[in-house]
Design an enzyme around this catalytic site. Sequence first.
Site, PDB file in Angstrom:
ATOM      1  N   LYS A   1     -15.775  32.094 -81.414  1.00 23.56           N
ATOM      2  CA  LYS A   1     -15.001  32.978 -80.540  1.00 23.56           C
ATOM      3  C   LYS A   1     -13.997  33.798 -81.340  1.00 23.56           C
ATOM      4  CE  LYS A   1     -15.676  30.837 -76.099  1.00 23.56           C
ATOM      5  NZ  LYS A   1     -15.120  30.368 -74.844  1.00 23.56           N
TER       6      LYS A   1
ATOM      7  N   LYS B   1     -26.485  30.804 -77.389  1.00 24.82           N
ATOM      8  CA  LYS B   1     -26.501  30.157 -76.069  1.00 24.82           C
ATOM      9  C   LYS B   1     -26.182  31.199 -74.999  1.00 24.82           C
ATOM     10  CE  LYS B   1     -21.798  28.782 -75.146  1.00 24.82           C
ATOM     11  NZ  LYS B   1     -21.072  28.164 -74.099  1.00 24.82           N
TER      12      LYS B   1
ATOM     13  N   LYS C   1     -21.126  33.547 -70.579  1.00 19.88           N
ATOM     14  CA  LYS C   1     -20.498  34.493 -69.655  1.00 19.88           C
ATOM     15  C   LYS C   1     -19.949  35.681 -70.426  1.00 19.88           C
ATOM     16  CE  LYS C   1     -18.261  30.883 -66.981  1.00 19.88           C
ATOM     17  NZ  LYS C   1     -17.544  30.141 -68.028  1.00 19.88           N
TER      18      LYS C   1
HETATM   19  N1  AQP Z   1     -25.796  28.104 -72.281  1.00 18.62           N
HETATM   20  C1  AQP Z   1     -25.400  26.941 -71.785  1.00 18.62           C
HETATM   21  N2  AQP Z   1     -26.308  25.938 -71.619  1.00 18.62           N
HETATM   22  C2  AQP Z   1     -25.936  24.736 -71.083  1.00 18.62           C
HETATM   23  N3  AQP Z   1     -24.662  24.469 -70.674  1.00 18.62           N
HETATM   24  C3  AQP Z   1     -23.743  25.444 -70.811  1.00 18.62           C
HETATM   25  N4  AQP Z   1     -22.420  25.512 -70.495  1.00 18.62           N
HETATM   26  C4  AQP Z   1     -21.928  26.730 -70.835  1.00 18.62           C
HETATM   27  N5  AQP Z   1     -22.897  27.488 -71.351  1.00 18.62           N
HETATM   28  C5  AQP Z   1     -24.043  26.725 -71.368  1.00 18.62           C
HETATM   29  C6  AQP Z   1     -21.681  24.402 -69.887  1.00 18.62           C
HETATM   30  O1  AQP Z   1     -21.058  24.886 -68.707  1.00 18.62           O
HETATM   31  C7  AQP Z   1     -19.844  24.169 -68.515  1.00 18.62           C
HETATM   32  C8  AQP Z   1     -18.723  25.102 -68.196  1.00 18.62           C
HETATM   33  O2  AQP Z   1     -18.669  26.078 -69.183  1.00 18.62           O
HETATM   34  P1  AQP Z   1     -17.355  26.867 -69.521  1.00 18.62           P
HETATM   35  O3  AQP Z   1     -17.345  28.114 -68.777  1.00 18.62           O
HETATM   36  O4  AQP Z   1     -16.161  26.052 -69.383  1.00 18.62           O
HETATM   37  O5  AQP Z   1     -17.638  26.899 -71.012  1.00 18.62           O
HETATM   38  P2  AQP Z   1     -18.017  28.024 -71.914  1.00 18.62           P
HETATM   39  O6  AQP Z   1     -18.701  27.383 -73.048  1.00 18.62           O
HETATM   40  O7  AQP Z   1     -16.781  28.751 -72.169  1.00 18.62           O
HETATM   41  O8  AQP Z   1     -19.051  28.908 -71.064  1.00 18.62           O
HETATM   42  P3  AQP Z   1     -19.592  30.265 -71.454  1.00 18.62           P
HETATM   43  O9  AQP Z   1     -20.541  30.629 -70.419  1.00 18.62           O
HETATM   44  O10 AQP Z   1     -20.097  30.253 -72.845  1.00 18.62           O
HETATM   45  O11 AQP Z   1     -18.369  31.233 -71.311  1.00 18.62           O
HETATM   46  P4  AQP Z   1     -17.590  31.945 -72.444  1.00 18.62           P
HETATM   47  O12 AQP Z   1     -18.589  32.760 -73.162  1.00 18.62           O
HETATM   48  O13 AQP Z   1     -16.599  32.731 -71.677  1.00 18.62           O
HETATM   49  O14 AQP Z   1     -16.973  30.897 -73.295  1.00 18.62           O
HETATM   50  C9  AQP Z   1     -19.571  23.361 -69.779  1.00 18.62           C
HETATM   51  O15 AQP Z   1     -19.888  22.013 -69.520  1.00 18.62           O
HETATM   52  C10 AQP Z   1     -20.539  23.938 -70.771  1.00 18.62           C
HETATM   53  O16 AQP Z   1     -20.997  22.948 -71.679  1.00 18.62           O
END
Ligand code: AQP
Length: 331
Positions: free
Chosen positions: A114, A195, A198
């Site tokens: 990040k 992966k 969002k």
């Molecule tokens: N690609 C993924 N595959 C499986 N599990 C996933 N999680 C996130 N992306 C994947 C799981 O979703 C839960 C909540 O995620 P989060 O929003 O708190 O975490 P994150 O990693 O910040 O999600 P994003 O989508 O990648 O958002 P950004 O890009 O904003 O950081 C967690 O249990 C996570 O493991």
Amino acid sequence: MTGVARVFSGIQPSGGMHLGNLLGALRNWVAYQHEHDAVYCVVDLHALTTAPDPDELRDNTLAAAAMLLSVGIDPDRSTLFVQSSVSEHAELAWMMECTVGFGELRRMTQFKDKSDRSEFVSAGLFTYPALQASDILLYDTDLVPVGDDQRQHIELCRDIAERFNRRYGDTFTVPAHVIPTAGARVMDLQNPADKMSKSLESAGTVGVLEESESVTRKFKRAVTDSENEVRYDPGTKPGVSNLLGILASATGRTPESVADDYAQYGPLKADTADAVNELLSPIRERYAELSSDPGEIARVLATGADKARTVAAATLERARTNAGLIPRSPA
Ligand code: AQP
């Protein structure tokens, strides 16, 4: 405390939820609430690490809560609340920051990813795992259902809990992570090396609320490879393996057994799209109903925050006392 295992997990209100969130985490959250004491949280303080627009953050926080209700979180079974409504999270986070090592935080791969993508890297983005440890440890959590990307953070949370307990005596329950066997790491359909996320805003992200035609189109265009063999092998066939993993997770099978059913990529893509649409369509309907009643969502969150605060306050008090902080007011 009810005597059954306590489950805690959180999700950031950082935009529309995607298939990775659903298959990697939220579906397990729903399953856990039937046999465990489940506590689920929209972690808006974590979202602040990247300075979102305030109106967007407010909207996304309520939308995330509506989404959790839409996927099946039942507020009569689970405690559902917003992190910033329970100020104990931020207070314990300071004690966690004083317990975790700088070198440990520097090894977190999510921070590296990040911070490489950001112009401004906040200190909060760096100390994020300390706040996450606070979230988890405040609830005497036994199990943390998460996707595979969170494995390293939960392992660090365990180390923090153990170090605090060694320093100050038994204070925290040391939690374990639970990572699903299929769907733990849903990859981007256009770039299966990344992966699904969002914040990447890729055409390879499938939103939970996306129209079914668009979902079908995205699967049809999913990047595969130049071979023509359906085989589960994430190392050498990441695109095809991602499709197999998604279809397996959506249908409760293993990717290897799903692979046996297909000789060509086209039918695999079409069936994966259909299975995903079948999963998403009731969620979309429920979300549309709930969004028309924001008062109900606010009521659910307020009740959840009251329940959460009772547990969090007791744990924080224990941590304060054990660490040598004097009582806030004379007994
Ligand atoms: N690609 C993924 N595959 C499986 N599990 C996933 N999680 C996130 N992306 C994947 C799981 O979703 C839960 C909540 O995620 P989060 O929003 O708190 O975490 P994150 O990693 O910040 O999600 P994003 O989508 O990648 O958002 P950004 O890009 O904003 O950081 C967690 O249990 C996570 O493991």
